[in-house]
Design a protein around this motif. Structure first.
Motif, PDB file in Angstrom:
ATOM      1  N   VAL A  21     -23.182  14.575 -71.631  1.00  0.00           N
ATOM      2  CA  VAL A  21     -24.262  14.261 -70.698  1.00  0.00           C
ATOM      3  C   VAL A  21     -23.579  14.185 -69.339  1.00  0.00           C
ATOM      4  N   CYS A  22     -23.382  15.345 -68.734  1.00  0.00           N
ATOM      5  CA  CYS A  22     -22.581  15.420 -67.513  1.00  0.00           C
ATOM      6  C   CYS A  22     -23.465  15.386 -66.278  1.00  0.00           C
ATOM      7  N   PHE A  23     -23.440  14.267 -65.596  1.00  0.00           N
ATOM      8  CA  PHE A  23     -24.132  14.119 -64.326  1.00  0.00           C
ATOM      9  C   PHE A  23     -23.279  13.207 -63.470  1.00  0.00           C
ATOM     10  N   VAL A  24     -22.800  13.720 -62.370  1.00  0.00           N
ATOM     11  CA  VAL A  24     -21.970  12.922 -61.474  1.00  0.00           C
ATOM     12  C   VAL A  24     -22.852  12.314 -60.403  1.00  0.00           C
ATOM     13  N   ASP A  25     -22.818  10.988 -60.333  1.00  0.00           N
ATOM     14  CA  ASP A  25     -23.518  10.272 -59.273  1.00  0.00           C
ATOM     15  C   ASP A  25     -22.617  10.362 -58.042  1.00  0.00           C
ATOM     16  N   PRO A  26     -23.026  11.125 -57.029  1.00  0.00           N
ATOM     17  CA  PRO A  26     -22.142  11.316 -55.882  1.00  0.00           C
ATOM     18  C   PRO A  26     -21.839  10.025 -55.125  1.00  0.00           C
ATOM     19  N   ALA A  27     -22.772   9.099 -55.097  1.00  0.00           N
ATOM     20  CA  ALA A  27     -22.539   7.834 -54.393  1.00  0.00           C
ATOM     21  C   ALA A  27     -21.497   6.993 -55.114  1.00  0.00           C
ATOM     22  N   ALA A  28     -21.544   6.983 -56.441  1.00  0.00           N
ATOM     23  CA  ALA A  28     -20.599   6.193 -57.226  1.00  0.00           C
ATOM     24  C   ALA A  28     -19.312   6.961 -57.501  1.00  0.00           C
ATOM     25  N   GLY A  29     -19.383   8.289 -57.446  1.00  0.00           N
ATOM     26  CA  GLY A  29     -18.211   9.097 -57.745  1.00  0.00           C
ATOM     27  C   GLY A  29     -17.847   9.084 -59.220  1.00  0.00           C
ATOM     28  N   LEU A  30     -18.848   8.847 -60.067  1.00  0.00           N
ATOM     29  CA  LEU A  30     -18.632   8.752 -61.507  1.00  0.00           C
ATOM     30  C   LEU A  30     -19.589   9.652 -62.262  1.00  0.00           C
ATOM     31  N   CYS A  31     -19.123  10.153 -63.401  1.00  0.00           N
ATOM     32  CA  CYS A  31     -20.026  10.806 -64.343  1.00  0.00           C
ATOM     33  C   CYS A  31     -20.764   9.678 -65.055  1.00  0.00           C
ATOM     34  N   VAL A  32     -22.085   9.726 -65.049  1.00  0.00           N
ATOM     35  CA  VAL A  32     -22.848   8.649 -65.679  1.00  0.00           C
ATOM     36  C   VAL A  32     -23.025   8.866 -67.177  1.00  0.00           C
TER      37      VAL A  32
END
Length: 70
Positions: A13-24
């Protein structure tokens, strides 16, 4: 003899939250995602140990309906 597969927290489930800098999906950073196969077993284990805390912190900062991670 084949080498043992590299342990990974990937849940596909690859989605990077750009604000957090993390894959959620797995809560690794972009750098960790890119370098995962280059890390030593000890480095990967240290990152794996930190992921539950990152997930909890992310959930605290980004609550969805009923407190679920959005």
């Amino acid at each position: 003899m084949n080498p043992a597969p590299i342990k990974t927290p990937c849940v596909k489930v690859c989605f990077v939250d750009p604000a957090a800098g993390l894959c959620v999906g797995c809560f690794r950073t972009l750098e960790e995602l890119g370098r995962w196969t280059k890390y030593s077993d000890a480095e990967r284990e240290a990152i794996l140990a930190s992921l539950p805390g990152r997930e909890a912190h992310y959930a605290d900062q980004h609550p969805g309906p009923n407190g679920a991670v959005s």
